[in-house]
Design a protein around this motif. Structure first.
Motif, PDB file in Angstrom:
ATOM      1  N   GLN A  59      11.380 -59.115 -46.883  1.00  0.00           N
ATOM      2  CA  GLN A  59      10.483 -57.996 -46.604  1.00  0.00           C
ATOM      3  C   GLN A  59      11.084 -57.059 -45.554  1.00  0.00           C
ATOM      4  O   GLN A  59      10.988 -55.835 -45.678  1.00  0.00           O
ATOM      5  CB  GLN A  59       9.125 -58.528 -46.118  1.00  0.00           C
ATOM      6  CG  GLN A  59       8.063 -57.444 -45.957  1.00  0.00           C
ATOM      7  CD  GLN A  59       6.714 -58.020 -45.573  1.00  0.00           C
ATOM      8  OE1 GLN A  59       6.628 -59.001 -44.840  1.00  0.00           O
ATOM      9  NE2 GLN A  59       5.648 -57.406 -46.067  1.00  0.00           N
ATOM     10  N   ILE A  60      11.713 -57.630 -44.540  1.00  0.00           N
ATOM     11  CA  ILE A  60      12.371 -56.800 -43.519  1.00  0.00           C
ATOM     12  C   ILE A  60      13.522 -56.018 -44.146  1.00  0.00           C
ATOM     13  O   ILE A  60      13.708 -54.822 -43.884  1.00  0.00           O
ATOM     14  CB  ILE A  60      12.888 -57.673 -42.357  1.00  0.00           C
ATOM     15  CG1 ILE A  60      11.722 -58.361 -41.649  1.00  0.00           C
ATOM     16  CG2 ILE A  60      13.682 -56.827 -41.360  1.00  0.00           C
ATOM     17  CD1 ILE A  60      12.138 -59.438 -40.663  1.00  0.00           C
ATOM     18  N   LEU A  61      14.313 -56.701 -44.990  1.00  0.00           N
ATOM     19  CA  LEU A  61      15.431 -56.034 -45.653  1.00  0.00           C
ATOM     20  C   LEU A  61      14.935 -54.898 -46.544  1.00  0.00           C
ATOM     21  O   LEU A  61      15.538 -53.818 -46.587  1.00  0.00           O
ATOM     22  CB  LEU A  61      16.221 -57.050 -46.485  1.00  0.00           C
ATOM     23  CG  LEU A  61      17.426 -56.504 -47.257  1.00  0.00           C
ATOM     24  CD1 LEU A  61      18.436 -55.879 -46.308  1.00  0.00           C
ATOM     25  CD2 LEU A  61      18.076 -57.607 -48.080  1.00  0.00           C
ATOM     26  N   ASP A  62      13.826 -55.102 -47.240  1.00  0.00           N
ATOM     27  CA  ASP A  62      13.261 -54.054 -48.091  1.00  0.00           C
ATOM     28  C   ASP A  62      12.832 -52.844 -47.264  1.00  0.00           C
ATOM     29  O   ASP A  62      13.020 -51.688 -47.681  1.00  0.00           O
ATOM     30  CB  ASP A  62      12.064 -54.593 -48.880  1.00  0.00           C
ATOM     31  CG  ASP A  62      12.466 -55.589 -49.957  1.00  0.00           C
ATOM     32  OD1 ASP A  62      13.660 -55.628 -50.313  1.00  0.00           O
ATOM     33  OD2 ASP A  62      11.591 -56.354 -50.423  1.00  0.00           O
ATOM     34  N   LYS A  63      12.272 -53.071 -46.088  1.00  0.00           N
ATOM     35  CA  LYS A  63      11.887 -51.969 -45.203  1.00  0.00           C
ATOM     36  C   LYS A  63      13.116 -51.211 -44.722  1.00  0.00           C
ATOM     37  O   LYS A  63      13.113 -49.980 -44.640  1.00  0.00           O
ATOM     38  CB  LYS A  63      11.097 -52.510 -44.000  1.00  0.00           C
ATOM     39  CG  LYS A  63       9.701 -53.000 -44.349  1.00  0.00           C
ATOM     40  CD  LYS A  63       8.976 -53.512 -43.093  1.00  0.00           C
ATOM     41  CE  LYS A  63       7.565 -53.974 -43.433  1.00  0.00           C
ATOM     42  NZ  LYS A  63       6.854 -54.501 -42.245  1.00  0.00           N
ATOM     43  N   LEU A  64      14.177 -51.967 -44.413  1.00  0.00           N
ATOM     44  CA  LEU A  64      15.417 -51.323 -43.997  1.00  0.00           C
ATOM     45  C   LEU A  64      16.001 -50.492 -45.132  1.00  0.00           C
ATOM     46  O   LEU A  64      16.454 -49.357 -44.918  1.00  0.00           O
ATOM     47  CB  LEU A  64      16.425 -52.383 -43.536  1.00  0.00           C
ATOM     48  CG  LEU A  64      17.826 -51.868 -43.181  1.00  0.00           C
ATOM     49  CD1 LEU A  64      17.762 -50.872 -42.034  1.00  0.00           C
ATOM     50  CD2 LEU A  64      18.746 -53.038 -42.831  1.00  0.00           C
TER      51      LEU A  64
END
Length: 285
Positions: free
Chosen positions: A195-200
């Motif tokens: 999820q963090i990677l998707d936001k990035l």
């Protein structure tokens, strides 16, 4: 709360461009000295500063969750990682070069010769595909001097401007492949880190969209609005505002960087005046 660990090259141009990208994504880093790692106070990431050729292994093993590095290192190390996105910077060529006085006759020139490189896997695959018998001399650093000291007949290395080749009496004869910076990730991220990677990725794409487009404002006669709108569709359609002068309007839109000059000429032909073009900081589609 999960923290996404991102490995970047510890120094050099690719490192600076990687940090610039993160900064443009609104990610602040707390450690300016870059000794080993830097945490972000406003986004759940931690940056690890590593040798670029170590990054694929660390990402594969989960020491880092993701990494920013050149495609050439991804190809050379051939680890079980996922290439998420090409980032559009740190572009270069990986080329074959020979002494400038040598007569180049095509790829068969390299048959039964010795080639020095820091990328033996990429080079071996290339020569194998072309059915050539070539001895590969693997060295690290200062590849360009190999022919001058008798270590090899030719070299295979990264070429940006070609000036280093010229200084060492070499000439580029074959571009084997082209490389740019990419974002890679571990293949087994948990849901929170994904999820963090998707936001990035969302932020990176917004920055990339902005870099590829310009914001344009112009004044035009009302009879040209329909034709100008067809040329400048923008993200959906241009904004048209009436001017104080009767029969004229102000048109605001977005224009792609790579079509900029051709479109400007068309707009002028339709009577557009007072054309202003500015950079776009972020662009969210």
């Amino acid at each position: 709360m999960s923290i996404l660990k991102i490995a970047v090259q510890k120094n050099g141009r690719l490192s600076e461009k990687s940090l610039q990208l993160l900064n443009e994504c609104g990610i602040k880093l707390s450690n300016g000295e870059r000794r080993l790692k830097a945490a972000s106070p406003n986004f759940p990431v931690e940056i690890l500063f590593l040798r670029d050729d170590d990054i694929p292994q660390y990402v594969e093993e989960g020491v880092a969750d993701a990494g920013i590095l050149g495609e050439n290192e991804v190809w050379e190390k051939s680890k079980n990682i996922t290439v998420i996105k090409q980032l559009g910077f740190a572009s270069c060529k990986l080329s074959l070069a020979i002494p400038k006085e040598a007569l180049y006759t095509g790829l068969e020139y390299f048959n039964n010769k010795k080639v020095a490189t820091s990328y033996p896997r990429i080079l071996n695959n290339f020569f194998t595909e072309n059915k050539l018998n070539v001895a590969i001399e693997t060295i690290s650093g200062s590849v360009e001097i190999a022919p001058a000291i008798g270590l090899a007949d030719a070299i295979f290395d990264i070429v940006s401007t070609g000036s280093t080749l010229q200084i060492n009496g070499l000439k580029e004869v074959e571009v084997v492949t082209k490389s740019q910076a990419v974002l890679i990730s571990n293949q087994n991220l948990d849901a929170e880190k994904q999820q963090i990677l998707d936001k990035l990725l969302f932020r990176i794409q917004s920055v990339k969209n902005a870099a590829e487009n310009k914001y344009i404002l112009l004044n035009a006669p009302n009879e040209s609005i329909a034709k100008i709108s067809a040329i400048l569709p923008g993200m959906k359609s241009p904004t048209v505002l009436p001017l104080a002068e009767p029969g004229w309007s102000s048109i605001h839109s977005v224009i792609r960087e790579d079509t900029f000059w051709d479109i400007i000429d068309q707009l002028k032909g339709l009577g557009a005046e007072g054309i202003l073009v500015t950079n776009v900081e972020k662009m969210i589609l």
